[in-house]
Structures are given as structure tokens and as C-alpha cells.
Design a protein around this motif. Structure first.
Motif, PDB file in Angstrom:
ATOM      1  N   GLY A  70       0.792  -1.220   0.000  1.00 24.04           N
ATOM      2  CA  GLY A  70       0.000   0.000   0.000  1.00 24.04           C
ATOM      3  C   GLY A  70       0.822   1.267   0.000  1.00 24.04           C
ATOM      4  O   GLY A  70       0.260   2.370   0.116  1.00 24.04           O
ATOM      5  N   GLY A  71       2.134   1.129  -0.093  1.00 25.24           N
ATOM      6  CA  GLY A  71       3.004   2.294  -0.064  1.00 25.24           C
ATOM      7  C   GLY A  71       3.601   2.616  -1.407  1.00 25.24           C
ATOM      8  O   GLY A  71       3.210   2.064  -2.446  1.00 25.24           O
ATOM      9  N   VAL A  72       4.541   3.527  -1.401  1.00 26.08           N
ATOM     10  CA  VAL A  72       5.271   3.890  -2.614  1.00 26.08           C
ATOM     11  C   VAL A  72       6.755   3.689  -2.352  1.00 26.08           C
ATOM     12  O   VAL A  72       7.224   3.779  -1.222  1.00 26.08           O
ATOM     13  CB  VAL A  72       4.994   5.357  -3.030  1.00 26.08           C
ATOM     14  N   ASP A  73       7.485   3.407  -3.413  1.00 25.46           N
ATOM     15  CA  ASP A  73       8.925   3.176  -3.295  1.00 25.46           C
ATOM     16  C   ASP A  73       9.618   4.537  -3.204  1.00 25.46           C
ATOM     17  O   ASP A  73       9.956   5.149  -4.211  1.00 25.46           O
ATOM     18  CB  ASP A  73       9.421   2.390  -4.508  1.00 25.46           C
ATOM     19  N   ALA A  74       9.794   5.010  -1.979  1.00 26.08           N
ATOM     20  CA  ALA A  74      10.321   6.357  -1.765  1.00 26.08           C
ATOM     21  C   ALA A  74      11.567   6.325  -0.904  1.00 26.08           C
ATOM     22  O   ALA A  74      11.674   5.527   0.033  1.00 26.08           O
ATOM     23  CB  ALA A  74       9.261   7.245  -1.106  1.00 26.08           C
ATOM     24  N   ASP A  75      12.499   7.192  -1.221  1.00 25.92           N
ATOM     25  CA  ASP A  75      13.690   7.406  -0.409  1.00 25.92           C
ATOM     26  C   ASP A  75      13.328   8.459   0.636  1.00 25.92           C
ATOM     27  O   ASP A  75      12.715   9.487   0.322  1.00 25.92           O
ATOM     28  CB  ASP A  75      14.834   7.898  -1.294  1.00 25.92           C
ATOM     29  N   TRP A  76      13.730   8.229   1.903  1.00 24.62           N
ATOM     30  CA  TRP A  76      13.319   9.146   2.951  1.00 24.62           C
ATOM     31  C   TRP A  76      14.254  10.333   3.132  1.00 24.62           C
ATOM     32  O   TRP A  76      14.206  11.024   4.140  1.00 24.62           O
ATOM     33  CB  TRP A  76      13.120   8.407   4.271  1.00 24.62           C
ATOM     34  N   ALA A 112       9.651   2.676   5.375  1.00 26.41           N
ATOM     35  CA  ALA A 112       8.724   2.644   4.248  1.00 26.41           C
ATOM     36  C   ALA A 112       7.861   3.885   4.245  1.00 26.41           C
ATOM     37  O   ALA A 112       7.654   4.537   5.277  1.00 26.41           O
ATOM     38  CB  ALA A 112       7.841   1.394   4.330  1.00 26.41           C
ATOM     39  N   CYS A 113       7.344   4.215   3.074  1.00 31.33           N
ATOM     40  CA  CYS A 113       6.421   5.325   2.906  1.00 31.33           C
ATOM     41  C   CYS A 113       5.034   4.719   2.680  1.00 31.33           C
ATOM     42  O   CYS A 113       4.679   4.357   1.552  1.00 31.33           O
ATOM     43  CB  CYS A 113       6.851   6.188   1.726  1.00 31.33           C
ATOM     44  N   VAL A 114       4.295   4.559   3.751  1.00 30.21           N
ATOM     45  CA  VAL A 114       2.986   3.894   3.719  1.00 30.21           C
ATOM     46  C   VAL A 114       1.995   4.743   4.507  1.00 30.21           C
ATOM     47  O   VAL A 114       2.245   5.067   5.670  1.00 30.21           O
ATOM     48  CB  VAL A 114       3.059   2.485   4.340  1.00 30.21           C
ATOM     49  N   PRO A 115       0.864   5.117   3.922  1.00 28.15           N
ATOM     50  CA  PRO A 115      -0.102   5.949   4.655  1.00 28.15           C
ATOM     51  C   PRO A 115      -0.779   5.170   5.771  1.00 28.15           C
ATOM     52  O   PRO A 115      -1.001   3.965   5.677  1.00 28.15           O
ATOM     53  CB  PRO A 115      -1.103   6.369   3.575  1.00 28.15           C
ATOM     54  N   GLN A 116      -1.127   5.901   6.807  1.00 26.33           N
ATOM     55  CA  GLN A 116      -1.744   5.289   7.985  1.00 26.33           C
ATOM     56  C   GLN A 116      -3.069   4.617   7.651  1.00 26.33           C
ATOM     57  O   GLN A 116      -3.437   3.608   8.256  1.00 26.33           O
ATOM     58  CB  GLN A 116      -1.945   6.361   9.056  1.00 26.33           C
ATOM     59  N   ASP A 117      -3.804   5.154   6.669  1.00 27.93           N
ATOM     60  CA  ASP A 117      -5.096   4.554   6.345  1.00 27.93           C
ATOM     61  C   ASP A 117      -4.964   3.283   5.515  1.00 27.93           C
ATOM     62  O   ASP A 117      -5.973   2.639   5.199  1.00 27.93           O
ATOM     63  CB  ASP A 117      -6.034   5.562   5.664  1.00 27.93           C
ATOM     64  N   TRP A 118      -3.746   2.900   5.166  1.00 25.73           N
ATOM     65  CA  TRP A 118      -3.493   1.559   4.613  1.00 25.73           C
ATOM     66  C   TRP A 118      -3.010   0.634   5.726  1.00 25.73           C
ATOM     67  O   TRP A 118      -3.432  -0.524   5.831  1.00 25.73           O
ATOM     68  CB  TRP A 118      -2.460   1.610   3.493  1.00 25.73           C
ATOM     69  N   LEU A 119      -2.136   1.146   6.574  1.00 29.51           N
ATOM     70  CA  LEU A 119      -1.561   0.331   7.642  1.00 29.51           C
ATOM     71  C   LEU A 119      -2.618  -0.136   8.634  1.00 29.51           C
ATOM     72  O   LEU A 119      -2.630  -1.309   9.046  1.00 29.51           O
ATOM     73  CB  LEU A 119      -0.478   1.138   8.368  1.00 29.51           C
ATOM     74  N   GLU A 120      -3.511   0.751   9.042  1.00 24.10           N
ATOM     75  CA  GLU A 120      -4.501   0.391  10.054  1.00 24.10           C
ATOM     76  C   GLU A 120      -5.405  -0.765   9.623  1.00 24.10           C
ATOM     77  O   GLU A 120      -5.631  -1.700  10.404  1.00 24.10           O
ATOM     78  CB  GLU A 120      -5.328   1.617  10.441  1.00 24.10           C
ATOM     79  N   PRO A 121      -5.963  -0.764   8.396  1.00 23.70           N
ATOM     80  CA  PRO A 121      -6.775  -1.920   7.987  1.00 23.70           C
ATOM     81  C   PRO A 121      -5.992  -3.230   7.946  1.00 23.70           C
ATOM     82  O   PRO A 121      -6.558  -4.297   8.217  1.00 23.70           O
ATOM     83  CB  PRO A 121      -7.272  -1.527   6.586  1.00 23.70           C
ATOM     84  N   VAL A 122      -4.693  -3.157   7.615  1.00 26.85           N
ATOM     85  CA  VAL A 122      -3.873  -4.375   7.635  1.00 26.85           C
ATOM     86  C   VAL A 122      -3.792  -4.919   9.059  1.00 26.85           C
ATOM     87  O   VAL A 122      -3.956  -6.131   9.292  1.00 26.85           O
ATOM     88  CB  VAL A 122      -2.465  -4.094   7.070  1.00 26.85           C
ATOM     89  N   LEU A 123      -3.567  -4.030  10.021  1.00 25.74           N
ATOM     90  CA  LEU A 123      -3.494  -4.463  11.421  1.00 25.74           C
ATOM     91  C   LEU A 123      -4.842  -4.992  11.906  1.00 25.74           C
ATOM     92  O   LEU A 123      -4.906  -6.018  12.601  1.00 25.74           O
ATOM     93  CB  LEU A 123      -3.045  -3.295  12.302  1.00 25.74           C
ATOM     94  N   LEU A 124      -5.932  -4.311  11.543  1.00 24.27           N
ATOM     95  CA  LEU A 124      -7.259  -4.750  11.977  1.00 24.27           C
ATOM     96  C   LEU A 124      -7.607  -6.114  11.388  1.00 24.27           C
ATOM     97  O   LEU A 124      -8.154  -6.980  12.088  1.00 24.27           O
ATOM     98  CB  LEU A 124      -8.306  -3.710  11.577  1.00 24.27           C
TER      99      LEU A 124
END
Length: 469
Positions: A70-76, A112-124
Motif C-alpha cells: 500500500g506504499g510507494v517506493d520512496a527514499d526518505w 517505508a512510505c505507507v499511509p496510515q489509512d493503509w496500515l490500520e486496515p492491515v493491522l485490523l
């Protein structure tokens, strides 16, 4: 008002901290009840930076690939440029997170560059699949009283107004920066709550095509007519635009959709761009820590325990680490693997991290601090990452951590493996080179907790492992 029987752990708030605590408890087979006042998870990206240590935890649960999807391939690194269309003329500077190459030296995972609204459903989804937790959306705790033997909370159904009393052995308050549970417990916050104001716009627009082969997690736009930040917020060219307000001349109400559309166009360097703005929001920076993380049987985690500014990307990650730390410690106590005194270590170990991150985030130059310093805080003193041969492939020492204690034994370790600790002990044998890399002598051993922090170093001939609390 109806009453409900005792629950081992009641968790209030289904954000990253609450979900992490619930998952940790459920993986230990500990029943918990998770309540969230909203009818569903948030659809806003909020945080987008997932740290090295957070990715290690997700990897240990088998969720790494699902989260990255759910993220993008981003350098931080932060990329400074006048506009996105002139990104090729810009330059990089440190953004507080290590590069993939830097992470590979110390971890099997990378930020990783992953939005919270993708991470939370994965955890749930993972929590529900474990089958141990009761999850209720549209329910809030309106009152809570904590004593040494448990917690009595009043739960209200938001839509219907129905109330019932819930009794729990322990309560975890993960209900955010304006925590109602924290207020009910009488715990105050310390530190500045009004540092700066910012405006953000969540929007979609075809910007990736302007940026070349690799995205960056943060683009700092220097154009004088639209200074601000662009952050990728997930797949599908979804972005956040943020701008710090000048309190002497700016008001949040002045930043209408038309104004922000113009600023996004200028910052992108594309005058006919038509961004689809989903949401505009204003917020105030704070750097606060609760005066106590605990009131008898109730504990604070995440934003209920500490507030940081977005600088450095520590907010969501610190919350997740809180939830995991308290989760495994409560599990050990409830399963009889440790005395209740283990819970005293939660605040003792997590408060210094929150205080450091709050102070750091209040510094306008926080992201410029050396990577080795920020990485050390994130990793938190866990055992070294060393690749070991395993079945024709390789596995990290971090992948070998068990739910109890893990004993990493040097090649000549000869002590009995039936040790005195009540928690289960998993023994992992090391070859001479791997033992050396972990700082373990050939005839010694290192004992690690489930979070990877060393619990004890054993020397040759040690008859048993002392009880760890």
C-alpha cells in the motif's frame, strides 16, 4: 445500565497504538476488547513514515509485504527543489530516516512510505484473523475509574446512546491526543501545546510523472509564492501538501480550495494542473508528555501519552512501539510468565523515548540530525541484526525471537537449557562468526526479550537463567 463480565484487557482507540497493543495481546492468546468511537477506521493518510523498527515488528508478524503493497517506493531523504517540475535541479538532504543501504547494515527491514489509512486496515484484518479480540466500532468510554485490582468503565454506543458498564483487569488508553480516558483518570500533560499552526490538503494529481525514477518521502518546495511540503500519501498519485502558517498574517479559514489549488499548481510547476482535493485541515504543533503513563490498572499509550510535531516522523512509530511494549508485558503477566512488577518497566522504558522525541520534534531542524542518532533511538537497544544460514537461505537473528525468552548460544555453550525463567525459552545456536557479531563469547550466551532487547548475558558454566522481570 447493563453490566459486562470481566475482560482481561480493555483497549480504547483503534489507531496504530491501540491496534498494535491488541494484535500483540491476541498473538499471545490473551482476550481483549477494543472499542473505537468512530464508526470505522479513518480514511485519512495522516502519518506516512514507517520506521525501521516498526517494519521489523510488522515483519515479525508476517505483514511486511502486505504493508508495503500500500506504499510507494520512496527514499526518505528530503528533496529540496523550487517546484516538482524542476525536481531534477534539486538536491537531497537528510530527513531523519536511513536510506535502504544504511538500513541493510543494521536490519532485515527498511523504512517505508505507507499511509496510515493503509496500515490500520492491515493491522485490523490481522487482529480479526487471530480470533481472540472483540472489536466494537461506534462505542466510546465516557467514564473510567482505575484501582489496583482492575478498571470499571462506562461504555456508550455513540449512535443509540445506550450505556453499559465494562469491567477489565487492565485498561489501555489509546484514544489520541485529546484522550477522554486520560482526563477521566486525572492525568495531565506537560509541555508546549501551541508551537506552530499548519494547513494541509489531501489531493490526487498526476505528479509522479514529473519526478523521475525515484520518489522521495518529502519534497520541500522553495518557490517564494508557494513554500511548503509535498508528501506522497499512497498509490494512485495521492499526495499531501502542507504549509506552516504565519500567525501574523495567515488564518486557516483563508486557505480555501481555490487558494490551495493555486498553491499546489505553483508548487508543482504545472499551471493547468487540476488537483482533486479530498480534504483540507488545519492543526497545531505540540510537544507534550503525560505526567504519568499509569493510574493503577490503566495505562496510556500513543498520543494519549505523548504528542509530538510531524518533524522527524516519530509520532506514529513511537505509538506503535508503545503498544507493542505494553502488549507483551501485559501478556506475560496475565499468562503467569512474569510478576506484575514487570509492568513498572513500561513507563520506565518508554517515557525517555517520548521525552526525547517530543523535544526533538520541537526543533525546526530536527530532521537534520545525524542518521546514526535517530536510528539508535528508533531501534532502541535491541540485539544486533545478523544474517544466519537457514535451510538453503538466510534468516535474521531478529526473525528468531520467540514470544518468551530467546537464548542465543555460542558454539561451545554447554550449560543446561532447562532454565528457571517462567517464560518459555527458545534456544538458538550460533556459529563462531555469528556469535562474535552478536557480542557472544564462544562458550557464552545472550538472552533476549521478545522485543529483542537483551535481558542477560550468560557466561560459561552458568547453572541457570535468573528470572527476568
Amino acid at each position: 445500565m447493563d453490566h459486562e463480565g470481566d475482560i482481561p484487557v480493555l483497549i480504547v482507540g483503534a489507531g496504530p497504538a491501540g491496534l498494535t497493543a491488541a494484535v500483540t495481546l491476541a498473538r499471545y492468546g490473551v482476550r481483549c476488547m477494543l472499542v473505537e468511537r468512530r464508526p470505522d477506521l479513518s480514511s485519512l493518510p495522516r502519518a506516512t513514515s514507517v520506521s525501521t523498527r516498526t517494519m521489523e515488528l510488522l515483519r515479525s508478524w508476517g505483514l511486511e509485504e502486505e504493508v508495503l503493497a500500500g506504499g510507494v517506493d520512496a527514499d526518505w531523504q528530503v528533496w529540496d527543489c523550487e517546484t516538482l517540475s524542476r525536481a531534477a535541479e534539486g538536491q537531497a538532504r537528510t530527513g531523519g530516516f536511513p536510506s535502504p543501504a544504511q538500513s541493510a547494515m543494521v536490519s532485515p527491514a527498511a523504512p517505508a512510505c505507507v499511509p496510515q489509512d493503509w496500515l490500520e486496515p492491515v493491522l485490523l484484518s490481522h487482529l480479526r484473523a487471530l480470533g481472540t479480540a472483540q472489536v466494537e466500532f461506534g462505542a466510546e468510554i465516557v467514564d473510567a475509574a482505575s484501582g489496583p485490582d482492575g478498571v470499571r468503565a462506562v461504555l456508550r454506543r455513540v449512535a443509540k446512546g445506550e450505556r453499559r458498564v465494562v469491567r477489565a483487569r487492565y485498561l489501555i488508553a489509546a484514544d489520541g491526543a485529546h484522550s477522554g480516558v486520560r482526563k477521566a483518570l486525572g492525568i495531565r500533560m506537560s509541555g508546549p501545546s501551541d508551537l506552530e499552526d499548519a494547513i494541509t490538503a489531501l489531493f490526487s494529481a498526476p505528479l509522479t510523472q514529473l519526478l523521475g525514477d525515484r520518489l522521495h518521502g518529502i519534497y520541500n518546495i522553495t518557490h517564494p509564492d508557494a513554500p511548503g511540503l509535498f508528501l506522497p500519501a499512497g498509490r494512485g498519485d495521492r499526495w499531501l501538501y502542507g504549509h506552516l502558517l504565519d500567525r501574523e498574517r495567515d488564518r486557516i479559514a483563508d486557505f480555501t480550495e481555490d487558494v490551495l489549488t493555486r498553491r499546489i499548481r505553483i508548487g508543482a510547476g504545472v499551471w493547468d494542473l487540476r488537483p482533486r482535493i479530498e480534504r483540507i485541515g488545519g492543526f497545531t504543533f505540540a510537544a507534550q508528555v503525560a505526567e504519568s503513563y499509569r493510574r493503577d490498572s490503566a495505562f496510556l499509550v500513543g498520543d494519549a501519552a505523548h504528542r509530538v510535531t510531524p518533524r522527524g516522523g516519530t509520532g506514529m512509530n513511537t505509538a506503535i512501539h508503545d503498544g507493542h511494549d505494553l502488549g507483551w508485558k501485559l501478556s506475560w503477566v496475565l499468562r503467569g510468565w512474569a510478576d506484575a512488577g514487570l509492568l513498572d518497566s513500561y513507563e520506565a522504558e518508554r517515557r525517555p523515548v517520548a521525552e526525547h522525541n517530543a523535544e526533538w520534534s520541537a526543533d525546526p531542524n530536527a530532521s537534520a540530525r545525524p542518521i546514526e542518532d535517530t536510528l539508535a533511538v528508533d531501534i532502541g537497544g535491541r540485539i544486533p541484526h545478523v544474517w544466519l544460514a537457514s535451510g538453503g537461505g538466510r534468516v535474521s537473528t531478529l526473525d528468531l525471537l520467540g514470544p518468551g525468552l530467546t537464548l542465543f548460544a555460542g558454539p561451545r555453550w554447554a550449560a543446561a537449557t532447562s532454565v528457571s525463567a517462567r517464560a518459555p525459552v527458545t534456544v538458538r545456536r550460533l556459529d563462531a562468526i555469528s556469535a562474535r557479531a552478536m557480542g557472544v563469547s564462544a562458550d557464552g550466551a545472550l538472552v533476549a526479550r521478545p522485543d529483542g532487547r537483551p535481558a542477560e548475558v550468560l557466561t560459561a558454566g552458568a547453572p541457570a537463567l535468573r528470572r527476568v522481570a
